[in-house]
Scaffold this motif. Structure first.
Motif, PDB file in Angstrom:
ATOM      1  N   VAL A 190       0.853  -1.194   0.000  1.00  0.00           N
ATOM      2  CA  VAL A 190       0.000   0.000   0.000  1.00  0.00           C
ATOM      3  C   VAL A 190       0.885   1.239   0.000  1.00  0.00           C
ATOM      4  N   LYS A 191       0.651   2.147  -0.943  1.00  0.00           N
ATOM      5  CA  LYS A 191       1.482   3.355  -1.049  1.00  0.00           C
ATOM      6  C   LYS A 191       1.063   4.395  -0.019  1.00  0.00           C
ATOM      7  N   ASP A 192       2.056   4.967   0.639  1.00  0.00           N
ATOM      8  CA  ASP A 192       1.802   5.973   1.670  1.00  0.00           C
ATOM      9  C   ASP A 192       2.065   7.363   1.089  1.00  0.00           C
ATOM     10  N   ASN A 193       1.008   7.999   0.580  1.00  0.00           N
ATOM     11  CA  ASN A 193       1.151   9.301  -0.071  1.00  0.00           C
ATOM     12  C   ASN A 193       1.178  10.471   0.908  1.00  0.00           C
ATOM     13  N   SER A 194       0.634  10.273   2.099  1.00  0.00           N
ATOM     14  CA  SER A 194       0.423  11.408   2.999  1.00  0.00           C
ATOM     15  C   SER A 194       1.377  11.456   4.187  1.00  0.00           C
ATOM     16  N   LEU A 195       2.349  10.537   4.247  1.00  0.00           N
ATOM     17  CA  LEU A 195       3.226  10.453   5.419  1.00  0.00           C
ATOM     18  C   LEU A 195       3.916  11.785   5.723  1.00  0.00           C
ATOM     19  N   LYS A 196       4.412  12.460   4.689  1.00  0.00           N
ATOM     20  CA  LYS A 196       5.149  13.711   4.903  1.00  0.00           C
ATOM     21  C   LYS A 196       4.256  14.825   5.452  1.00  0.00           C
ATOM     22  N   LEU A 197       2.939  14.695   5.247  1.00  0.00           N
ATOM     23  CA  LEU A 197       2.015  15.720   5.724  1.00  0.00           C
ATOM     24  C   LEU A 197       1.515  15.465   7.147  1.00  0.00           C
ATOM     25  N   VAL A 198       1.814  14.291   7.689  1.00  0.00           N
ATOM     26  CA  VAL A 198       1.258  13.924   8.998  1.00  0.00           C
ATOM     27  C   VAL A 198       1.689  14.888  10.112  1.00  0.00           C
ATOM     28  N   PRO A 199       2.987  15.280  10.206  1.00  0.00           N
ATOM     29  CA  PRO A 199       3.351  16.254  11.246  1.00  0.00           C
ATOM     30  C   PRO A 199       2.564  17.560  11.116  1.00  0.00           C
ATOM     31  N   ALA A 200       2.353  18.017   9.882  1.00  0.00           N
ATOM     32  CA  ALA A 200       1.578  19.241   9.666  1.00  0.00           C
ATOM     33  C   ALA A 200       0.134  19.043  10.098  1.00  0.00           C
ATOM     34  N   LEU A 201      -0.421  17.874   9.799  1.00  0.00           N
ATOM     35  CA  LEU A 201      -1.798  17.554  10.193  1.00  0.00           C
ATOM     36  C   LEU A 201      -1.968  17.692  11.706  1.00  0.00           C
ATOM     37  N   TYR A 202      -1.063  17.076  12.460  1.00  0.00           N
ATOM     38  CA  TYR A 202      -1.130  17.163  13.918  1.00  0.00           C
ATOM     39  C   TYR A 202      -0.842  18.583  14.406  1.00  0.00           C
ATOM     40  N   SER A 203       0.056  19.279  13.717  1.00  0.00           N
ATOM     41  CA  SER A 203       0.389  20.658  14.101  1.00  0.00           C
ATOM     42  C   SER A 203      -0.822  21.572  14.004  1.00  0.00           C
ATOM     43  N   TYR A 204      -1.506  21.523  12.854  1.00  0.00           N
ATOM     44  CA  TYR A 204      -2.667  22.387  12.654  1.00  0.00           C
ATOM     45  C   TYR A 204      -3.767  22.067  13.664  1.00  0.00           C
ATOM     46  N   LEU A 205      -4.007  20.756  13.868  1.00  0.00           N
ATOM     47  CA  LEU A 205      -5.046  20.362  14.823  1.00  0.00           C
ATOM     48  C   LEU A 205      -4.684  20.811  16.245  1.00  0.00           C
ATOM     49  N   GLY A 206      -3.423  20.597  16.627  1.00  0.00           N
ATOM     50  CA  GLY A 206      -2.984  20.995  17.958  1.00  0.00           C
ATOM     51  C   GLY A 206      -3.128  22.490  18.175  1.00  0.00           C
ATOM     52  N   ASP A 207      -2.768  23.262  17.155  1.00  0.00           N
ATOM     53  CA  ASP A 207      -2.865  24.720  17.254  1.00  0.00           C
ATOM     54  C   ASP A 207      -4.327  25.158  17.378  1.00  0.00           C
ATOM     55  N   ILE A 208      -5.202  24.505  16.621  1.00  0.00           N
ATOM     56  CA  ILE A 208      -6.639  24.830  16.688  1.00  0.00           C
ATOM     57  C   ILE A 208      -7.177  24.544  18.082  1.00  0.00           C
ATOM     58  N   TYR A 209      -6.833  23.375  18.634  1.00  0.00           N
ATOM     59  CA  TYR A 209      -7.317  23.030  19.976  1.00  0.00           C
ATOM     60  C   TYR A 209      -6.793  24.018  21.008  1.00  0.00           C
ATOM     61  N   PHE A 210      -5.530  24.417  20.859  1.00  0.00           N
ATOM     62  CA  PHE A 210      -4.963  25.372  21.810  1.00  0.00           C
ATOM     63  C   PHE A 210      -5.676  26.723  21.723  1.00  0.00           C
ATOM     64  N   ARG A 211      -5.916  27.188  20.508  1.00  0.00           N
ATOM     65  CA  ARG A 211      -6.598  28.474  20.316  1.00  0.00           C
ATOM     66  C   ARG A 211      -8.008  28.450  20.913  1.00  0.00           C
ATOM     67  N   ARG A 212      -8.635  27.273  20.883  1.00  0.00           N
ATOM     68  CA  ARG A 212     -10.001  27.151  21.392  1.00  0.00           C
ATOM     69  C   ARG A 212     -10.037  26.852  22.900  1.00  0.00           C
ATOM     70  N   GLY A 213      -8.861  26.789  23.495  1.00  0.00           N
ATOM     71  CA  GLY A 213      -8.797  26.586  24.944  1.00  0.00           C
ATOM     72  C   GLY A 213      -8.817  25.145  25.387  1.00  0.00           C
ATOM     73  N   HIS A 214      -8.734  24.200  24.432  1.00  0.00           N
ATOM     74  CA  HIS A 214      -8.711  22.773  24.767  1.00  0.00           C
ATOM     75  C   HIS A 214      -7.245  22.354  24.968  1.00  0.00           C
ATOM     76  N   ILE A 215      -6.664  22.785  26.071  1.00  0.00           N
ATOM     77  CA  ILE A 215      -5.225  22.657  26.288  1.00  0.00           C
ATOM     78  C   ILE A 215      -4.782  21.193  26.384  1.00  0.00           C
ATOM     79  N   GLN A 216      -5.561  20.377  27.109  1.00  0.00           N
ATOM     80  CA  GLN A 216      -5.196  18.969  27.262  1.00  0.00           C
ATOM     81  C   GLN A 216      -5.211  18.254  25.922  1.00  0.00           C
ATOM     82  N   ARG A 217      -6.228  18.561  25.117  1.00  0.00           N
ATOM     83  CA  ARG A 217      -6.317  17.930  23.791  1.00  0.00           C
ATOM     84  C   ARG A 217      -5.169  18.400  22.904  1.00  0.00           C
ATOM     85  N   ALA A 218      -4.810  19.671  22.998  1.00  0.00           N
ATOM     86  CA  ALA A 218      -3.679  20.204  22.225  1.00  0.00           C
ATOM     87  C   ALA A 218      -2.395  19.478  22.618  1.00  0.00           C
TER      88      ALA A 218
END
Length: 202
Positions: free
Chosen positions: A140-168
């Motif tokens: 199975v080809k892994d096309n999105s592996l290089k984007l995974v850190p960015a995926l978690y980064s954006y989500l973490g930043d969104i949770y932090f901005r919304r005050g969900h510190i533990q989730r961030a």
């Protein structure tokens, strides 16, 4: 310089292309070259031409669509046009998280964090499915592996901005399994730990 040299050769080959396969190959490599040169208008044009031929490059089947969508984002194309292209790509590659990450990124940089969170979480679910399939079938080809850190980064930043510190914090730690030195992940982790006692951190 190499890209500019390639461009003149590829333009010559374009004029000689006769079959659909030859045209598709020619358009694809021109798309890639223009994209490399930062000429997103031309990258978009040749991505669309490649798609119209129906030719898919073996091993990089999704690349035409990822370049097209990235070019449109870089050009500041209307949101509706971008989402239409992403939906077309998703219809063709329904199990591929790459396009949802692109869509989440688009909304993230445009500060629409609710939509960004929605699509990034959808991408995360698809990403987990990809990893399960890879663990059972290494072809199975892994096309999105290089984007995974960015995926978690954006989500973490969104949770932090919304005050969900533990989730961030949790998201940033999960992302670091893929990249320990990602700047945004490290920053979110640091901000999420501020004000916590040593006992909490341990």
């Amino acid at each position: 310089q190499k890209a500019n040299r390639n461009l003149s050769i590829l333009k010559q080959r374009e004029t000689m292309a006769v079959t659909k396969r030859d045209k598709g190959d020619s358009y694809f490599f021109l798309m890639d070259t223009y994209n490399c040169l930062g000429n997103y208008e031309k990258a978009r044009e040749y991505a669309q031409k490649t798609i119209e031929t129906g030719v898919l490059m073996l091993g990089v089947e999704i690349r035409t669509y990822t370049v097209l969508i990235s070019a449109m984002i870089n050009l500041g194309v209307d949101e509706q046009e971008i989402t239409i292209e992403i939906e077309r790509a998703r219809e063709k590659f329904p199990k591929e998280p790459f396009f949802l990450i692109q869509l989440g990124y688009y909304y993230y940089v445009n500060l629409d964090f609710l939509k960004a969170e929605k699509y990034l979480n959808m991408a995360l679910n698809l990403r987990k499915d990809v990893e399960n399939r890879i663990s059972n079938d290494n072809s199975v080809k892994d096309n999105s592996l290089k984007l995974v850190p960015a995926l978690y980064s954006y989500l973490g930043d969104i949770y932090f901005r919304r005050g969900h510190i533990q989730r961030a914090l949790e998201i940033s730690l999960q992302g670091m399994k893929y990249s320990k030195y990602n700047h945004l992940l490290t920053r979110i982790l640091y901000k999420s730990l501020l004000g916590r006692s040593v006992v909490d951190i341990i």
